[in-house]
Scaffold this motif. Structure first.
Motif, PDB file in Angstrom:
ATOM      1  N   GLN A 151      -6.642 -10.864   5.819  1.00  0.00           N
ATOM      2  CA  GLN A 151      -7.929 -10.387   5.291  1.00  0.00           C
ATOM      3  C   GLN A 151      -7.963 -10.484   3.769  1.00  0.00           C
ATOM      4  N   GLY A 152      -6.828 -10.209   3.159  1.00  0.00           N
ATOM      5  CA  GLY A 152      -6.752 -10.299   1.703  1.00  0.00           C
ATOM      6  C   GLY A 152      -6.914 -11.726   1.221  1.00  0.00           C
ATOM      7  N   LEU A 153      -6.254 -12.659   1.920  1.00  0.00           N
ATOM      8  CA  LEU A 153      -6.385 -14.072   1.567  1.00  0.00           C
ATOM      9  C   LEU A 153      -7.830 -14.529   1.712  1.00  0.00           C
ATOM     10  N   ASP A 154      -8.463 -14.154   2.821  1.00  0.00           N
ATOM     11  CA  ASP A 154      -9.863 -14.541   3.043  1.00  0.00           C
ATOM     12  C   ASP A 154     -10.783 -13.939   1.982  1.00  0.00           C
ATOM     13  N   ALA A 155     -10.464 -12.705   1.548  1.00  0.00           N
ATOM     14  CA  ALA A 155     -11.298 -12.036   0.545  1.00  0.00           C
ATOM     15  C   ALA A 155     -11.261 -12.764  -0.787  1.00  0.00           C
ATOM     16  N   ALA A 207      -3.780  -3.143   4.976  1.00  0.00           N
ATOM     17  CA  ALA A 207      -4.790  -2.594   5.884  1.00  0.00           C
ATOM     18  C   ALA A 207      -6.144  -3.237   5.623  1.00  0.00           C
ATOM     19  N   ALA A 208      -6.862  -3.535   6.695  1.00  0.00           N
ATOM     20  CA  ALA A 208      -8.155  -4.210   6.573  1.00  0.00           C
ATOM     21  C   ALA A 208      -9.158  -3.372   5.792  1.00  0.00           C
ATOM     22  N   ASP A 209      -9.093  -2.035   5.953  1.00  0.00           N
ATOM     23  CA  ASP A 209     -10.069  -1.196   5.263  1.00  0.00           C
ATOM     24  C   ASP A 209      -9.857  -1.194   3.755  1.00  0.00           C
ATOM     25  N   GLN A 210      -8.609  -1.422   3.324  1.00  0.00           N
ATOM     26  CA  GLN A 210      -8.348  -1.528   1.889  1.00  0.00           C
ATOM     27  C   GLN A 210      -9.028  -2.765   1.312  1.00  0.00           C
ATOM     28  N   VAL A 211      -8.895  -3.882   1.997  1.00  0.00           N
ATOM     29  CA  VAL A 211      -9.518  -5.119   1.534  1.00  0.00           C
ATOM     30  C   VAL A 211     -11.037  -4.990   1.573  1.00  0.00           C
ATOM     31  N   THR A 212     -11.550  -4.347   2.623  1.00  0.00           N
ATOM     32  CA  THR A 212     -12.998  -4.133   2.717  1.00  0.00           C
ATOM     33  C   THR A 212     -13.512  -3.347   1.520  1.00  0.00           C
ATOM     34  N   GLN A 213     -12.744  -2.352   1.108  1.00  0.00           N
ATOM     35  CA  GLN A 213     -13.157  -1.550  -0.037  1.00  0.00           C
ATOM     36  C   GLN A 213     -13.161  -2.376  -1.322  1.00  0.00           C
ATOM     37  N   LEU A 214     -12.167  -3.245  -1.482  1.00  0.00           N
ATOM     38  CA  LEU A 214     -12.123  -4.118  -2.659  1.00  0.00           C
ATOM     39  C   LEU A 214     -13.356  -5.017  -2.700  1.00  0.00           C
ATOM     40  N   LEU A 215     -13.723  -5.549  -1.538  1.00  0.00           N
ATOM     41  CA  LEU A 215     -14.913  -6.410  -1.464  1.00  0.00           C
ATOM     42  C   LEU A 215     -16.179  -5.610  -1.767  1.00  0.00           C
ATOM     43  N   LYS A 216     -16.263  -4.431  -1.187  1.00  0.00           N
ATOM     44  CA  LYS A 216     -17.445  -3.591  -1.375  1.00  0.00           C
ATOM     45  C   LYS A 216     -17.649  -3.232  -2.836  1.00  0.00           C
ATOM     46  N   ASN A 217     -16.553  -2.980  -3.535  1.00  0.00           N
ATOM     47  CA  ASN A 217     -16.630  -2.587  -4.940  1.00  0.00           C
ATOM     48  C   ASN A 217     -16.676  -3.773  -5.903  1.00  0.00           C
ATOM     49  N   GLY A 218     -16.673  -4.991  -5.364  1.00  0.00           N
ATOM     50  CA  GLY A 218     -16.785  -6.173  -6.202  1.00  0.00           C
ATOM     51  C   GLY A 218     -15.519  -6.568  -6.933  1.00  0.00           C
ATOM     52  N   VAL A 219     -14.370  -6.020  -6.507  1.00  0.00           N
ATOM     53  CA  VAL A 219     -13.115  -6.275  -7.226  1.00  0.00           C
ATOM     54  C   VAL A 219     -12.670  -7.725  -7.090  1.00  0.00           C
ATOM     55  N   CYS A 220     -12.712  -8.252  -5.870  1.00  0.00           N
ATOM     56  CA  CYS A 220     -12.246  -9.632  -5.659  1.00  0.00           C
ATOM     57  C   CYS A 220     -13.105 -10.628  -6.434  1.00  0.00           C
ATOM     58  N   GLU A 221     -14.398 -10.447  -6.399  1.00  0.00           N
ATOM     59  CA  GLU A 221     -15.304 -11.333  -7.140  1.00  0.00           C
ATOM     60  C   GLU A 221     -15.037 -11.253  -8.640  1.00  0.00           C
ATOM     61  N   MET A 236     -10.361 -16.038  -1.177  1.00  0.00           N
ATOM     62  CA  MET A 236     -10.895 -17.384  -1.011  1.00  0.00           C
ATOM     63  C   MET A 236     -12.418 -17.389  -0.906  1.00  0.00           C
ATOM     64  N   GLN A 237     -12.998 -16.265  -0.512  1.00  0.00           N
ATOM     65  CA  GLN A 237     -14.446 -16.159  -0.381  1.00  0.00           C
ATOM     66  C   GLN A 237     -15.165 -16.462  -1.693  1.00  0.00           C
ATOM     67  N   TYR A 238     -14.473 -16.220  -2.810  1.00  0.00           N
ATOM     68  CA  TYR A 238     -15.105 -16.406  -4.122  1.00  0.00           C
ATOM     69  C   TYR A 238     -14.624 -17.671  -4.834  1.00  0.00           C
ATOM     70  N   GLN A 239     -14.076 -18.608  -4.066  1.00  0.00           N
ATOM     71  CA  GLN A 239     -13.760 -19.961  -4.534  1.00  0.00           C
ATOM     72  C   GLN A 239     -12.938 -19.973  -5.836  1.00  0.00           C
ATOM     73  N   PRO A 240     -11.680 -19.603  -5.731  1.00  0.00           N
ATOM     74  CA  PRO A 240     -10.841 -19.553  -6.925  1.00  0.00           C
ATOM     75  C   PRO A 240     -10.378 -20.910  -7.447  1.00  0.00           C
ATOM     76  N   VAL A 241     -10.480 -21.959  -6.623  1.00  0.00           N
ATOM     77  CA  VAL A 241      -9.885 -23.252  -7.000  1.00  0.00           C
ATOM     78  C   VAL A 241     -10.462 -23.835  -8.294  1.00  0.00           C
ATOM     79  N   PRO A 242     -11.789 -23.834  -8.503  1.00  0.00           N
ATOM     80  CA  PRO A 242     -12.291 -24.377  -9.775  1.00  0.00           C
ATOM     81  C   PRO A 242     -11.706 -23.681 -10.999  1.00  0.00           C
TER      82      PRO A 242
END
Length: 288
Positions: A208-212, A164-178, A214-220
């Motif tokens: 949405q999860g993939l974009d979340a 669900a998109a709102d789940q990913v939004t919450q992860l981003l909001k709380n700084g989890v993905c970063e 990739m937003q923080y540039q995991p490749v390096p």
């Protein structure tokens, strides 16, 4: 005998006796299936759930330990613990610890382990609105400076679903993905591995999860892990690169610019069998 132990565990006024009773129950739930069943049959779950609100920190810790033992024993017992409302009490415990009254680190480690055990297994126990407080609590845990708490939080995140998109939004909001991507550069291999597993689970859950992720540039960070001395970290890094490329992520050029292909070719020659298979998959995806 067990019923009497449960009764004694509720006595905050007699803390020494309470402590010993809880330790015996802890040992029993770490023992055989018959011992665990005997504890459950004594209506221990509701009693322990109440202890999570005890003013005694050691009682809260022991109660969370026993509940984690039960939740990790089987899906049936996990559901029994969930149905008691223990997850809400663990979440409240984490919120309280993040406020003025700091809890001992051992209590927080145990709370993180308990919540991680409750997140495991199929079907996924948390979805929709019920998942929101869980995500918020895991966000608190993953920001910890304690490696054990971080790994338990990552383990829980790797068990949940992100459709669900709102789940990913919450992860981003709380700084989890970063935070997960930051953990790719952690000095402890086990922390890196747990962060990769959680990141992959989020990335493969939805676009949405993939974009979340990739937003923080995991490749390096993934590139640095390809040179790790740990074969497990090398394999995990290869697997994540292959996964995000296979999902159609527009990071192919990033992978090339960071010099990953040469490192992956090197692993085809120097890695163990598992690493070689993972590296071969990356090259197959890159060349497709």
């Amino acid at each position: 005998f067990v019923s009497r132990l449960v009764q004694l565990s509720q006595g905050d006024a007699q803390r020494d006796l309470q402590f010993e009773a809880l330790w015996i129950l802890t040992d029993m739930t770490s023992g055989t299936a018959d011992q665990t069943r005997a504890v459950v049959d004594a209506a221990v779950v509701d009693a322990l759930k109440n202890l999570l609100d005890s003013p005694v920190a050691s009682a809260r810790e022991q109660a969370a330990t026993i509940l984690a033992n039960l939740a990790g024993a089987s899906h049936e017992l996990r559901d029994l613990v969930l149905n008691s409302g223990a997850a809400a009490s663990i979440i409240k415990l984490a919120k309280d610890a993040d406020g003025v009254n700091r809890l001992p680190i051992s209590v927080m480690r145990t709370a993180a382990r308990c919540l991680s055990c409750l997140c495991q297994g199929e079907p996924c126990p948390f979805s929709g609105d019920a998942a929101k407080p869980v995500f918020q609590t895991l966000a608190v845990f993953i920001m910890s400076s304690d490696d054990d708490i971080i790994m338990k939080a990552c383990s829980a995140l790797a068990c949940l679903r992100y459709t669900a998109a709102d789940q990913v939004t919450q992860l981003l909001k709380n700084g989890v993905c970063e935070r997960l991507i930051d953990l790719f550069s952690h000095s402890v291999d086990e922390v890196q591995l747990s962060a990769i597993r959680a990141s992959v689970k989020i990335a493969v859950g939805s676009r949405q999860g993939l974009d979340a992720i990739m937003q923080y540039q995991p490749v390096p960070g993934l590139k640095d892990m390809l040179s790790s001395e740990s074969s497990m970290v090398q394999k995990a890094s290869c697997s994540m690169i292959a996964n995000i490329l296979a999902l159609g992520s527009p990071c192919v050029q990033d992978v090339i610019d960071e010099g990953c292909p040469q490192l992956i070719i090197d692993l085809l020659h120097t890695g163990d069998d598992d690493v070689k298979r993972a590296a071969a998959r990356v090259m197959a995806v890159l060349s497709s």
